[in-house]
Design a protein around this motif. Structure first.
Motif, PDB file in Angstrom:
ATOM      1  N   SER A 106       0.891  -1.437  -0.172  1.00 11.69           N
ATOM      2  CA  SER A 106       0.075  -0.037  -0.093  1.00 11.69           C
ATOM      3  C   SER A 106       0.782   1.195  -0.207  1.00 11.69           C
ATOM      4  CB  SER A 106      -0.844  -0.063   1.324  1.00 11.69           C
ATOM      5  OG  SER A 106      -1.595   0.954   1.270  1.00 11.69           O
ATOM      6  N   ASN A 107       0.495   2.504  -0.810  1.00  5.76           N
ATOM      7  CA  ASN A 107       1.064   3.724  -0.676  1.00  5.76           C
ATOM      8  C   ASN A 107       1.356   4.120   0.874  1.00  5.76           C
ATOM      9  OD1 ASN A 107       0.699   3.785  -3.451  1.00  5.76           O
ATOM     10  ND2 ASN A 107      -0.950   5.282  -3.320  1.00  5.76           N
ATOM     11  N   ILE A 108       0.282   3.828   1.503  1.00  7.89           N
ATOM     12  CA  ILE A 108       0.385   4.181   2.958  1.00  7.89           C
ATOM     13  C   ILE A 108       1.558   3.671   3.726  1.00  7.89           C
ATOM     14  CG2 ILE A 108      -1.378   2.669   3.322  1.00  7.89           C
ATOM     15  CD1 ILE A 108      -0.989   5.324   5.585  1.00  7.89           C
ATOM     16  N   VAL A 109       1.757   2.185   3.458  1.00  4.79           N
ATOM     17  CA  VAL A 109       2.848   1.637   3.945  1.00  4.79           C
ATOM     18  C   VAL A 109       4.129   2.190   3.488  1.00  4.79           C
ATOM     19  CG1 VAL A 109       3.986  -0.484   4.211  1.00  4.79           C
ATOM     20  CG2 VAL A 109       1.454  -0.414   4.303  1.00  4.79           C
ATOM     21  N   ARG A 110       4.294   2.437   2.242  1.00  2.00           N
ATOM     22  CA  ARG A 110       5.589   2.876   1.766  1.00  2.00           C
ATOM     23  C   ARG A 110       5.873   4.326   2.198  1.00  2.00           C
ATOM     24  NH1 ARG A 110       5.040   1.412  -4.451  1.00  2.00           N
ATOM     25  NH2 ARG A 110       2.862   1.704  -4.134  1.00  2.00           N
ATOM     26  N   PHE A 149       4.878   5.823   4.888  1.00  2.00           N
ATOM     27  CA  PHE A 149       4.987   5.553   6.074  1.00  2.00           C
ATOM     28  C   PHE A 149       6.567   5.218   6.620  1.00  2.00           C
ATOM     29  CE2 PHE A 149       5.407   2.491   9.926  1.00  2.00           C
ATOM     30  CZ  PHE A 149       5.240   3.563  11.008  1.00  2.00           C
ATOM     31  N   TRP A 183       8.903   6.128   4.598  1.00  2.00           N
ATOM     32  CA  TRP A 183       9.845   7.281   4.449  1.00  2.00           C
ATOM     33  C   TRP A 183       9.621   8.385   5.700  1.00  2.00           C
ATOM     34  CZ3 TRP A 183      13.865   7.447   1.862  1.00  2.00           C
ATOM     35  CH2 TRP A 183      14.092   6.575   0.908  1.00  2.00           C
ATOM     36  N   SER A 217      -2.036  13.031  -9.852  1.00  2.00           N
ATOM     37  CA  SER A 217      -3.177  12.562  -9.027  1.00  2.00           C
ATOM     38  C   SER A 217      -2.841  11.808  -7.830  1.00  2.00           C
ATOM     39  CB  SER A 217      -4.254  11.941  -9.900  1.00  2.00           C
ATOM     40  OG  SER A 217      -3.356  10.547 -10.317  1.00  2.00           O
ATOM     41  N   TYR A 242      -2.412  10.963  -4.102  1.00  2.00           N
ATOM     42  CA  TYR A 242      -2.956  11.757  -2.679  1.00  2.00           C
ATOM     43  C   TYR A 242      -2.230  11.360  -1.310  1.00  2.00           C
ATOM     44  CZ  TYR A 242      -6.348  12.863   1.005  1.00  2.00           C
ATOM     45  OH  TYR A 242      -6.853  13.242   2.142  1.00  2.00           O
ATOM     46  N   VAL A 243      -2.209   9.878  -1.291  1.00  2.00           N
ATOM     47  CA  VAL A 243      -1.785   9.423   0.088  1.00  2.00           C
ATOM     48  C   VAL A 243      -0.306  10.050   0.270  1.00  2.00           C
ATOM     49  CG1 VAL A 243      -1.170   7.114   1.095  1.00  2.00           C
ATOM     50  CG2 VAL A 243      -3.335   7.407  -0.024  1.00  2.00           C
ATOM     51  N   ALA A 267      -0.008  13.804   0.889  1.00  2.00           N
ATOM     52  CA  ALA A 267      -0.763  13.812   2.455  1.00  2.00           C
ATOM     53  C   ALA A 267      -0.100  13.651   3.334  1.00  2.00           C
ATOM     54  CB  ALA A 267      -2.302  13.263   2.279  1.00  2.00           C
ATOM     55  N   LEU A 268       0.583  12.416   3.395  1.00  2.00           N
ATOM     56  CA  LEU A 268       1.509  11.969   4.256  1.00  2.00           C
ATOM     57  C   LEU A 268       2.815  12.851   4.864  1.00  2.00           C
ATOM     58  CD1 LEU A 268       0.853   8.245   4.933  1.00  2.00           C
ATOM     59  CD2 LEU A 268      -0.210   9.921   6.138  1.00  2.00           C
ATOM     60  N   SER A 299      -5.173  16.678  -5.764  1.00  2.00           N
ATOM     61  CA  SER A 299      -6.083  15.884  -5.110  1.00  2.00           C
ATOM     62  C   SER A 299      -6.606  16.236  -3.553  1.00  2.00           C
ATOM     63  CB  SER A 299      -5.382  14.444  -5.376  1.00  2.00           C
ATOM     64  OG  SER A 299      -4.240  14.257  -4.611  1.00  2.00           O
ATOM     65  N   ILE A 338      -9.707  18.080  -3.615  1.00  2.00           N
ATOM     66  CA  ILE A 338     -10.744  17.305  -4.117  1.00  2.00           C
ATOM     67  C   ILE A 338     -11.097  16.768  -2.836  1.00  2.00           C
ATOM     68  CG2 ILE A 338     -11.778  15.367  -5.300  1.00  2.00           C
ATOM     69  CD1 ILE A 338      -9.851  16.023  -7.695  1.00  2.00           C
ATOM     70  N   PHE A 339     -10.333  16.038  -2.001  1.00  2.00           N
ATOM     71  CA  PHE A 339     -10.598  15.484  -0.839  1.00  2.00           C
ATOM     72  C   PHE A 339     -11.283  16.395   0.089  1.00  2.00           C
ATOM     73  CE2 PHE A 339      -9.820  13.215   2.997  1.00  2.00           C
ATOM     74  CZ  PHE A 339     -10.672  12.241   2.752  1.00  2.00           C
TER      75      PHE A 339
END
Lengths: 263, 279
Positions: free
Chosen positions: B109-113, B115, B117, B217, B219-220, B223-224, B234, B237-238
């Motif tokens: 997941s983008n979130i894991v990757r 995270f 960093w 495009s 987002y994750v 954002a992090l 993006s 939009i959110f």
């Protein structure tokens, strides 16, 4: 000289790709209550904390059910679609194929927003159903792309022989077509399952505090605190992804960058 | 016996009905609400609001600048890595391991990757420890909340796409052209520049445009790693859908992002196709 330079850059790039994943797995094993790498002491207690937290367990169950259901529906829809695309010439064939593949390049944020807005209009917003239909849309192209190449002309001869010998379309499908495309269904299904399981951008619009998936829960959590439990969840997903990729490699062979292979 | 006319209709009925109900109609709802008011009257207000507000141009500029630099760095890292895998590695097992190492991040997941960093780029993270250890800086550098941090994270996520696109192009090049060039007395550098590079350019360009579209495009990751300091498109939009609840305006922003992405992907497709025909 140039050769050594390229090798050096390439090895550095590989290290760059591995580093964050290695750091997460390492940090999930620390005995400290804060995140640190290299870990101080080794323990699996953060994984225990995770499995004793009902909100993680329920998010884990939601993610898994969602990915399983989305993959199953995607397979049921993609197999007939690929048969139609591979076996028949009909007007608009190119547009249909482009439409069914288009979620691959779509910004997920846009689709997520669209499904929230549309879901509110038809009364399914922020429900499992709203999540499911979105996930089916984004994972179906993976199944389609894995099954289509297996429906080649040689395969078609076998199907015609079966029909000529008096077998009905259903019998032909289950005894002749299905065994040929089984590999594509399995590999496409695995890709579909992972893509659904790791999605944040699409799910985030339709999840709630009680209906949550693991990646969205992590995303909301990480914005406020980072601690070893998050590293533990992450480590589980990394190891799971690595296992699936290795299975795929053994199944279909990922030796895609060998020379002399003509596409 | 089912005729060849009705068979595709029967087979495609369910998938197309599903796509119409849960993909085309939702998209149409967004498109329509982007050009209407709450009362249902037609308006161009939401788009003029985007066009006339300096803030949006700033956000678009930041988004495009980050995407452009991300694409350039991805090519600089991805090209040598693809070359290494296709042309330099002779040991099949090692190449297989490398390909797995490149694909595993794609399926995390983008979130894991991102995270990962966040941990690495923090004040006391491994990157700062390393930089201070070799004496490049005596104080921890700030990465989180800066464009550099977002760049590191985005390049990380998108480099595998370049490696696969360029690698595939390189692997399918007929070595005969290069041999012919060498036989005619052309040096390796010129052979690379005039023979090899043009042959893998379509793959590389379509890979680059793909990366650019995904970076625009994303987002994750922003954002992090922005820590709330930097806004990309993006996120706008959110915000509209999650906290401002202005669906009309959010829809106009979504359509803008969608059109930008589709144009880019369309160009990439054209280039990829012309390359295949030429090869």
């Amino acid at each position: 000289m140039a050769r050594h330079l390229i090798s050096l850059v390439a090895l550095a790039a590989l290290a760059y790709l591995v580093l964050p994943l290695a750091v997460i797995i390492g940090a999930s094993l620390t005995q400290t209550s804060y995140l640190v790498f290299p870990p101080e002491g080794l323990t699996l207690k953060w994984f225990g904390v995770l499995f004793n937290d009902p909100s993680y367990v329920s998010a884990f169950v939601t993610s898994t059910l969602l990915a399983l259901a989305a993959t199953a529906v995607a397979i049921v829809l993609a197999v007939p679609a690929s048969l139609a695309l591979a076996r028949y010439a009909f007007p608009g064939r190119k547009s249909v194929s482009a439409l069914l593949a288009s979620p691959l390049v779509l910004p997920y944020v846009v689709l997520g927003a669209a499904l929230l807005q549309y879901g509110s209009a038809i009364g399914i917003a922020r429900s499992f159903e709203a999540l499911l239909v979105g996930h089916v849309i984004i994972v179906m192209p993976f199944v389609l792309r894995s099954v289509l190449p297996l429906l080649n002309p040689e395969q078609r001869t076998l199907e015609e022989a079966s029909l000529d010998l008096g077998a009905g379309p259903a019998t032909t499908f289950f005894l002749v077509v299905l065994p040929q495309i089984r590999g594509g269904i399995i590999s496409g299904g695995l890709l579909a399952f992972i893509s659904s399981w790791i999605n944040v951008e699409l799910s985030i619009f339709n999840t709630t505090a009680t209906l949550n998936t693991i990646p969205v829960k992590m995303f909301n959590y990480v914005q406020y605190t980072v601690d070893p439990t998050i590293a533990a969840v992450s480590a589980i997903t990394i190891v799971a992804a690595a296992l699936v990729i290795i299975i795929l490699d053994l199944l279909i062979g990922l030796d895609m960058l060998s020379e002399g292979r003509r596409s | 016996m089912i005729s060849a006319r009705t068979a595709p209709a029967l087979l495609l009925f369910a998938p197309l009905a599903f796509f119409a109900a849960f993909f085309l109609v939702p998209m149409a709802v967004v498109a329509i609400s982007s050009i209407t008011t709450d009362g249902g009257a037609l308006t161009a207000l939401h788009y003029t609001r985007i066009l006339l507000d300096q803030y949006h141009w700033d956000v678009l500029w930041v988004t495009f600048r980050i995407a452009l630099v991300t694409t350039a760095i991805c090519m600089l890292i991805g090209f040598p890595l693809a070359w290494y895998l296709v042309r330099i590695v002779r040991w099949r097992a090692w190449r297989r391991v490398c390909v797995i190492l490149i694909i595993v991040p794609l399926f995390t997941s983008n979130i894991v990757r991102s995270f990962g960093w966040m941990v690495l780029l923090g004040r006391t993270g491994l990157v700062n420890q390393g930089l201070m250890g070799i004496g490049l800086t005596d104080r921890p550098m700030r990465f989180l909340g800066t464009e550099t941090g977002i760049l590191i994270g985005l390049v990380y996520i998108l480099v595998p796409f370049v490696v696969l696109a360029v690698g595939n192009a390189l692997a399918t090049i007929d070595r005969g052209y290069e041999d012919a060039s060498a036989d005619l007395g052309v040096g390796p550098a010129r052979t690379f520049w005039f023979v090899t590079l043009p042959l893998c350019l379509p793959g590389a360009v379509s890979g680059a445009i793909m990366v650019f579209a995904l970076a625009v495009s994303a987002y994750v990751t922003p954002a992090l790693l922005s820590g709330g300091q930097i806004t990309v498109f993006s996120m706008l939009i959110f915000q509209q859908y999650s906290s401002v609840f202005d669906f009309h305006y959010g829809a106009a922003l979504s359509v803008t992002l969608l059109v930008l992405t589709l144009v880019l992907v369309g160009i990439a497709g054209r280039i990829g196709e012309s390359g295949r025909r030429a090869a």
